[in-house]
Design a protein around this motif. Structure first.
Motif, short mmCIF file in Angstrom:
data_model
loop_
_atom_site.label_atom_id
_atom_site.label_comp_id
_atom_site.label_asym_id
_atom_site.label_seq_id
_atom_site.Cartn_x
_atom_site.Cartn_y
_atom_site.Cartn_z
N UNK A 205 16.17 50.45 54.21
CA UNK A 205 16.89 50.36 52.94
C UNK A 205 18.38 50.66 53.12
N UNK A 206 18.72 51.72 53.85
CA UNK A 206 20.10 52.18 53.92
C UNK A 206 20.90 51.59 55.08
N UNK A 207 20.20 51.11 56.12
CA UNK A 207 20.94 50.63 57.30
C UNK A 207 20.76 49.14 57.59
N UNK A 208 19.85 48.49 56.87
CA UNK A 208 19.58 47.08 57.16
C UNK A 208 19.68 46.21 55.91
N UNK A 209 18.93 46.56 54.89
CA UNK A 209 18.87 45.69 53.70
C UNK A 209 20.26 45.46 53.11
N UNK A 210 21.06 46.51 53.04
CA UNK A 210 22.40 46.36 52.46
C UNK A 210 23.29 45.44 53.28
N UNK A 211 23.02 45.33 54.59
CA UNK A 211 23.81 44.44 55.45
C UNK A 211 23.33 42.99 55.34
N UNK A 212 22.02 42.80 55.14
CA UNK A 212 21.47 41.45 55.01
C UNK A 212 21.75 40.85 53.63
N UNK A 213 21.92 41.71 52.65
CA UNK A 213 22.02 41.27 51.26
C UNK A 213 23.44 40.84 50.93
N UNK A 214 23.55 39.76 50.19
CA UNK A 214 24.84 39.31 49.68
C UNK A 214 25.36 40.36 48.69
N UNK A 215 26.58 40.77 48.86
CA UNK A 215 27.13 41.84 48.01
C UNK A 215 27.23 41.43 46.55
N UNK A 216 27.18 40.13 46.30
CA UNK A 216 27.32 39.64 44.93
C UNK A 216 25.98 39.40 44.25
N UNK A 217 24.90 39.69 44.92
CA UNK A 217 23.58 39.45 44.34
C UNK A 217 23.01 40.72 43.74
N UNK A 218 22.13 40.55 42.76
CA UNK A 218 21.43 41.70 42.18
C UNK A 218 19.93 41.62 42.49
N UNK A 219 19.59 41.01 43.62
CA UNK A 219 18.20 40.83 44.03
C UNK A 219 17.48 42.17 44.11
N UNK A 220 16.34 42.26 43.43
CA UNK A 220 15.59 43.51 43.38
C UNK A 220 14.43 43.57 44.38
N UNK A 221 14.04 42.43 44.95
CA UNK A 221 12.93 42.44 45.90
C UNK A 221 13.30 43.32 47.10
N UNK A 222 12.36 44.13 47.51
CA UNK A 222 12.63 45.07 48.60
C UNK A 222 12.82 44.35 49.93
N UNK A 223 11.92 43.44 50.23
CA UNK A 223 11.94 42.78 51.54
C UNK A 223 12.69 41.46 51.47
N UNK A 224 13.65 41.32 52.37
CA UNK A 224 14.45 40.10 52.41
C UNK A 224 14.55 39.58 53.83
#
Length: 299
Positions: A205-224
């Motif tokens: 959550x803190x070291x991977x998901x935030x890097x994979x996720x587009x900063x402009x998205x509000x995607x709530x799904x945990x796994x991406x």
């Protein structure tokens, strides 16, 4: 066969009360529909055999009924009932007999043997094989994510759909809990995270998901995925295939295999009831497989 009719008053009344009991117990809508229909077919069969009293439901009668079911043609297509369908009939008839005998689950004087050899139809991973699976996940972003997924599937015993449907607000790191909002049974539950599971999920959550996720998205799904999109069935399957190629075990690792594995491992130390609660089973019939697997793998 939902179109079949029954005419014996005692049967009609017992079936109506059984339906009401299922509603009170809060079983899923599917079970409220399918279980009474299976029982209705059984009662219709009794009538064709000239039996019109509930106390005429004996072990021999039940045995004969299931021999009949195995050769009863399907209504809508060619062929016969599948093993899965026969098992659903088995569960429905057992619950009905327990109901009319006014006994707890598994306490009936009438037994219906399992219609398939579950212990041979299922595999599990041994503890060292589970450890190898985690070990082949490297320290890259994908490797850390994959460890989190394995922790959800094995460490928490979640079903594939439960994992894919998880949202970030379902993870309560303060209470070490994962809240499953909806499940196969139609009911939610809370699953406790061990220290290791929590560590893997926090790392993701803190070291991977935030890097994979587009900063402009509000995607709530945990796994991406690495593209920042919600993980799909196919993406999860590809991840499993990748891990399978890296391990030395000849067993094909799947989401369901990991769920069977943790169920069996837990049953070495916990009661069947506790395992059922952990896995979110609504009745012990679904959990009985772990007794067979425990005996096969651990004696």
């Amino acid at each position: 066969m939902k179109t079949l009719e029954i005419y014996t008053v005692a049967f009609i009344n017992a079936l109506a009360k059984f339906k009401k009991r299922l509603q009170v117990q809060g079983v899923s809508k599917d079970q409220q529909y399918s279980k009474p229909n299976a029982v209705k077919e059984f009662l219709h069969y009794l009538e064709t055999k000239g039996k019109t009293q509930l106390n005429q439901i004996t072990q021999r009668v039940v045995n004969n009924y299931f021999e009949y079911l195995k050769t009863r043609p399907l209504q809508t297509k060619k062929g016969y009932l599948s093993t899965g369908s026969l098992m659903k009939h088995r569960e429905s008839i057992l619950r009905f007999i327990e109901f009319i005998q006014k006994v707890g689950q598994g306490k009936s004087t009438i037994k219906i043997k399992s219609l398939k050899n579950e212990s041979k139809s299922k595999q599990i991973l041994l503890e060292n094989e589970v450890q190898e699976l985690f070990n082949v996940c490297d320290d890259t972003l994908l490797g850390i994510r994959d460890k989190a997924i394995l922790s959800l599937l094995y460490g928490c015993g979640l079903r594939r759909k439960e994992v894919l449907n998880l949202t970030t607000d379902a993870i309560d790191l303060n209470r070490n809990r994962i809240h499953i909002k909806t499940s196969k049974t139609g009911y939610g539950r809370e699953v406790v995270m061990s220290k290791t599971v929590k560590a893997h999920i926090e790392d993701y959550i803190f070291n991977v998901r935030n890097l994979m996720l587009d900063v402009h998205t509000d995607l709530q799904k945990l796994l991406i995925t690495e593209r920042g999109t919600p993980m799909s069935n196919s993406a999860l399957a590809k991840m499993m295939d990748r891990l399978n190629r890296k391990t030395t075990t000849h067993k094909k690792v799947t989401c369901h295999l990991l769920r069977h594995t943790i169920g069996t491992h837990l049953h070495r130390y916990l009661s069947l009831q506790d395992v059922a609660k952990f896995l979110g089973h609504r009745n012990l019939d679904s959990t009985m497989i772990y007794t067979h697997l425990k005996a096969e793998y651990y004696g």
